[in-house]
Write a protein that holds these residues in place. Sequence first.
Motif, short mmCIF file in Angstrom:
data_model
loop_
_atom_site.label_atom_id
_atom_site.label_comp_id
_atom_site.label_asym_id
_atom_site.label_seq_id
_atom_site.Cartn_x
_atom_site.Cartn_y
_atom_site.Cartn_z
N THR A 1 -6.93 1.20 -8.10
CA THR A 1 -6.48 2.30 -7.25
C THR A 1 -5.28 3.04 -7.81
O THR A 1 -4.96 4.13 -7.34
N ALA A 2 -4.58 2.45 -8.76
CA ALA A 2 -3.39 3.09 -9.33
C ALA A 2 -3.66 3.64 -10.73
O ALA A 2 -2.76 4.19 -11.37
N THR B 1 1.10 -0.09 -5.22
CA THR B 1 0.28 1.03 -4.76
C THR B 1 0.35 2.09 -5.86
O THR B 1 1.16 1.97 -6.79
#
Length: 262
Positions: free
Chosen positions: A48-49, A18
């Motif tokens: 997303t990171a 994440t």
Amino acid sequence: MATKRKYLIAGNWKMNKTAPDGVELIEGILNEIGSQSEVGVAVCPPFTALESAAKALADTNTITLGAQNMHPEPDGAYTGEVSAAMLRTLYVGFVILGHSERRQYFAESDAFINQKVIAALENNLKPILCVGETIEDREAGKTLEVVETQLKGGLVNVDKKQAEQIVIAYEPVWAIGTGKTATPEMAQEVHAAIRKMLTDIFGSDIADKIRILYGGSMKPGNAAELLAEKDIDGGLIGGASLEAKSFGKLVEAALAQTKADG
Ligand code: PGA
């Protein structure tokens, strides 16, 4: 040999970490490797990171950010996709293209991958173009044929002037995530063949500058002997890049080899 190429150790995180976990990993890696510039280091987190990773890397030049994929079009109705320009705004420098998992699970063709290579170069992103044979290909004696088709297919219409920006990753599919590594001799044989194919396309001056990474279960225990091979210029690392200590050890191995090469 012409001037030695600078090693590149690139972590392919795949669908792991994440955003907060990614920042923690980056901090751990920075802690392990300190500040050095003799070996190129890159991490390729999931989309997303990327933004939080870019912030975590804002004060250092030690690690370059990479992405794992992109779409060739600049924008438009491509639900779920991300363009080269979007990656550039997050300070991404490398983009993995044509990874075998993309070819296998998302049916990416050489022609489509080629469009991405061209679009990446137009946007100042360095493509890490992945090629590699399956176990069936190898057992049928087709390794070099398959690698040549993927390599030449991925590099159609690449401008000679931009070719030096490209990184090739030779990743035998049977070695990815399996714990089975190509022996250094097996890998070197294919790397040398790739160098020859690059010479046919771009000429030897450029081919001698293009980095060819090995990927497929590279880890601290086998990195030194792989990196010692003449045409192995670094690694694209999956599993062993998810932990700061093991990734740090791979950078260390490349640093040691750089010193040994003088
Ligand atoms: P692995 O993955 O190091 O886990 O084998 C390499 C890759 O797929 O890039």
